[in-house]
Design a protein around this motif. Structure first.
Motif, PDB file in Angstrom:
ATOM      1  N   GLY A  28      17.545 -16.175  -0.540  1.00 27.02           N
ATOM      2  CA  GLY A  28      18.884 -16.778  -0.412  1.00 27.02           C
ATOM      3  C   GLY A  28      18.903 -18.125   0.558  1.00 27.02           C
ATOM      4  O   GLY A  28      19.839 -18.123   1.574  1.00 27.02           O
ATOM      5  N   GLY A  29      17.972 -19.037   0.438  1.00 34.14           N
ATOM      6  CA  GLY A  29      18.110 -20.106   1.100  1.00 34.14           C
ATOM      7  C   GLY A  29      18.706 -21.232   0.328  1.00 34.14           C
ATOM      8  O   GLY A  29      19.272 -20.855  -0.826  1.00 34.14           O
ATOM      9  N   LEU A  51      18.801 -12.116  -4.017  1.00 36.74           N
ATOM     10  CA  LEU A  51      18.275 -11.158  -3.032  1.00 36.74           C
ATOM     11  C   LEU A  51      17.909 -11.824  -1.798  1.00 36.74           C
ATOM     12  O   LEU A  51      16.930 -12.572  -1.808  1.00 36.74           O
ATOM     13  CB  LEU A  51      17.359 -10.136  -3.590  1.00 36.74           C
ATOM     14  N   GLU A  52      18.541 -11.642  -0.556  1.00 37.26           N
ATOM     15  CA  GLU A  52      18.222 -12.205   0.721  1.00 37.26           C
ATOM     16  C   GLU A  52      17.964 -11.344   1.729  1.00 37.26           C
ATOM     17  O   GLU A  52      18.835 -10.448   1.861  1.00 37.26           O
ATOM     18  CB  GLU A  52      19.263 -13.190   1.193  1.00 37.26           C
ATOM     19  N   LYS A  53      16.542 -11.181   2.283  1.00 40.04           N
ATOM     20  CA  LYS A  53      16.473 -10.200   3.058  1.00 40.04           C
ATOM     21  C   LYS A  53      17.259 -10.072   4.382  1.00 40.04           C
ATOM     22  O   LYS A  53      17.344  -9.113   5.215  1.00 40.04           O
ATOM     23  CB  LYS A  53      14.862 -10.198   3.655  1.00 40.04           C
ATOM     24  N   GLY A  54      17.579 -11.419   4.899  1.00 40.32           N
ATOM     25  CA  GLY A  54      18.399 -11.412   6.106  1.00 40.32           C
ATOM     26  C   GLY A  54      19.934 -11.837   5.823  1.00 40.32           C
ATOM     27  O   GLY A  54      20.542 -11.131   4.831  1.00 40.32           O
ATOM     28  N   TYR A  55      20.359 -13.058   6.368  1.00 41.48           N
ATOM     29  CA  TYR A  55      21.820 -13.582   5.918  1.00 41.48           C
ATOM     30  C   TYR A  55      21.430 -14.939   5.364  1.00 41.48           C
ATOM     31  O   TYR A  55      20.312 -15.355   5.538  1.00 41.48           O
ATOM     32  CB  TYR A  55      22.777 -13.478   7.046  1.00 41.48           C
ATOM     33  N   LEU A  56      22.565 -15.193   4.208  1.00 35.59           N
ATOM     34  CA  LEU A  56      22.434 -16.483   3.485  1.00 35.59           C
ATOM     35  C   LEU A  56      22.312 -17.517   4.492  1.00 35.59           C
ATOM     36  O   LEU A  56      23.037 -17.586   5.510  1.00 35.59           O
ATOM     37  CB  LEU A  56      23.452 -16.482   2.608  1.00 35.59           C
TER      38      LEU A  56
END
Ligand code: FAD
Length: 403
Positions: A28-29, A51-56
C-alpha cells in the motif's frame, strides 16, 4: 480544529479481508494504491484489495524528497516519465484531492564544459520527447538563484538545465488521495496485513497467505518497492535487485527562501522548500545493502558538506529530522513492470531513487498490464528479462540526476 475535531469521518473504510478477490495488490505505497485506483477507474475492476503490512503510506511514498520531473534521457524511460508528468498535471482534479503539486521549476546545475554538453544533450532529448528544457548560463542561474556560491567554491557553477514543469508534490497527500479515490470505487484497503506466502498451483497464481489468513485471487500484483526481492522469492523468483538505504533531511521552518528545486552537479545534494517552510534535502545511497529504514552518519556528513559548498547560508538553518527509506535498486537504474513466469502474477519494482514521480504512470501501466495481460506502450522497455538478454536501459550510465 475549528469544530473541536468532532464530526470528522475516516477518509476510507477499514474492511475485513474477503475470502476471494479478482485481483490483489501487495503493498500500500504510492505504486500499489495507484495501481488499484486505475484498475477500478480505467478497467472497471472493483473486486480488488490492497494488502499493506503496516499502514498506508508508511513506506517510501511518505519518506521521499517529493521531486517530480520528466527529464530522463533514454528512449524507453523518457516516454514513461513524460506520461507520468502529464498525469500529475491532472491528478488533483482526477482524485478531487489537493496533493499540492507545485511546478516551481527544477534546475540541475553543471560545473564543467563536459557537464554542460551532457545537459545540452539531455535537454534536447527532453524537448524531442515533448517536454520542456532550457539551458541557462551562469548569469541565467544567478538571476534565479542569487544565493548560491558561484565562484568562491571548489566547483564553480557554469550554468544549469531548467525544467519549468518539474517541481514537488506533498508525498503523503498523494498516498491519501489515491487511497480515498480507490476506496470510493470499492477497492478494499487492508492495513496490518502482511503477505507471507504466494499460493501457486501448476504455474498459476491462486492467492496469498497473510497474517490475517489465506485470501484467494485470480491475479496478484507485487508492488512492494524495497521489499521486492523478499516477496518475489515467495514465488520462487530471484530478482536483480538490491535494497539500499537512502536518507533525507528537513530543517526547521523558515520564511520562503528557495523557490525552485535545485540539484548540485558535483556531489549528491538536492533541495527544495516545503510549503511549511522546512528545507527538504537529500543525497546519495548509504551504499550497503540493508532492510533497516535508518541511515548512517558518514552520509549525513557528505550531504551537509555538499549543501554548505553550494549555498553556505544553509549553515544557519537547524536540521530538525532525518530518516531513511529502503530503495529497490536495479543494476541499470530503470524499473520493471512485467508479467512473471507464474500466470496471473505481475511485478512492479526497481524504482531506485526516483519512484515518487513515477507513481501515477506506474499505477496506470501496471493496471493496464494486470487487466489486459499486455504491456502499455510506454512501459515496453521495462521487461524483467532484459537482465538476461542484455537489453539494459542504463539510465544510471547516462548521468541521470538522482530523485
Ligand atoms: P512504498 O511506499 O515503500 O510502498 C511499498 C509498500 O509495500 C510499503 O508500504 C510496505 O510496507 C509494503 N510491503 C512490503 N512488504 C509487504 C508484504 N510482505 N505484505 C504487504 N505489504 C508489504 N522519488 C522521486 O521520484 N523523487 C524524489 O525526490 C525521491 N526522493 C526520495 C528520497 C528518499 C529518502 C527515499 C527513501 C526515496 C525517494 N524517492 C524519490 C523514491 C520513491 O520514494 C520510491 O521509489 C517510491 O516511493 C517507491 O514506491 P512506493 O511508493 O510504492 O513504495
Amino acid at each position: 480544529g475549528l469544530f473541536g475535531n468532532t464530526g470528522w469521518r475516516p477518509a476510507w473504510r477499514n474492511p475485513a479481508p474477503k475470502a476471494e478477490y479478482d485481483a490483489i495488490i501487495i503493498g500500500g505505497g504510492g505504486h500499489g494504491l495507484s495501481t488499484a485506483y486505475y484498475l477500478a477507474k480505467n478497467h472497471g475492476l472493483t473486486n480488488i484489495a490492497v494488502l499493506e503490512k503496516g499502514y498506508l503510506g508508511g513506506g517510501n511514498v511518505g519518506r521521499n524528497t517529493t521531486i517530480v520531473r520528466a527529464n530522463y534521457f533514454l528512449p524507453g524511460n523518457s516516454e514513461f516519465y513524460s506520461h507520468s508528468l502529464k498525469l500529475w498535471e491532472g491528478l488533483e482534479a482526477d482524485l478531487n484531492y489537493n496533493v499540492m503539486h507545485s511546478q516551481r521549476g527544477l534546475i540541475n546545475l553543471f560545473h564543467s564544459d563536459g557537464q554542460r554538453d551532457a545537459f545540452a544533450r539531455r535537454g534536447n532529448a527532453m524537448i524531442n520527447q515533448g517536454d520542456d528544457a532550457e539551458l541557462l548560463d551562469r548569469d541565467g542561474v544567478r538571476k534565479l538563484l542569487p544565493y548560491l556560491d558561484f565562484e568562491q567554491t571548489r566547483f564553480p557553477i557554469y550554468g544549469g538545465l531548467l525544467h519549468r514543469r518539474g517541481g514537488t508534490a506533498r508525498h503523503d497527500a498523494v498516498a491519501w488521495g489515491y487511497a480515498r479515490a480507490a476506496d470510493q470505487r470499492g477497492v478494499d484497503l487492508i492495513q496490518n496485513c502482511e503477505v507471507t506466502g504466494i499460493d501457486i498451483e501448476n504455474g498459476v497464481v491462486r492467492g496469498v497467505q497473510t497474517t490475517r489468513g489465506a485470501i484467494r485471487a485470480k491475479k496478484v500484483g507485487i508492488v512492494v518497492a524495497g521489499r521486492s526481492s523478499q516477496v518475489a522469492a515467495m514465488a520462487g523468483l530471484r530478482l536483480p535487485i538490491e535494497s539500499h538505504i537512502l536518507q533525507a533531511f528537513v530543517t526547521e521552518g523558515l520564511k520562503p527562501v528557495i523557490d525552485h528545486v535545485i540539484s548540485f552537479g558535483m556531489g549528491h545534494f538536492y533541495i527544495s522548500q516545503s510549503d511549511k517552510g522546512g528545507l527538504v534535502f537529500g543525497g546519495d545511497l548509504d551504499f550497503y545493502a540493508s532492510y533497516a529504514a535508518r541511515g548512517n552518519l558518514p552520509m549525513v556528513e557528505h550531504v551537509m558538506e555538499a549543501g554548505m559548498t553550494l549555498m553556505p547560508m544553509i549553515g544557519r538553518a537547524k536540521v530538525l529530522r532525518s530518516w531513511g527509506g529502503i530503495m529497490d535498486m536495479t543494476p541499470d537504474g530503470s524499473p520493471v513492470i512485467d508479467r512473471t513466469h507464474v500466470e496471473g502474477l505481475y511485478l512492479d519494482c526497481g524504482w531506485n531513487y526516483g519512484g515518487f514521480k513515477a507513481v501515477p504512470a506506474s499505477g496506470f501501466c501496471m493496471a493496464h498490464l494486470m487487466a489486459t495481460d499486455q504491456p502499455h506502450e510506454v512501459v515496453r522497455a521495462f521487461r524483467l528479462d532484459r537482465f538476461a538478454t542484455g537489453h539494459l536501459l542504463d539510465e544510471e550510465g547516462t548521468g541521470s540526476q538522482h530523485n
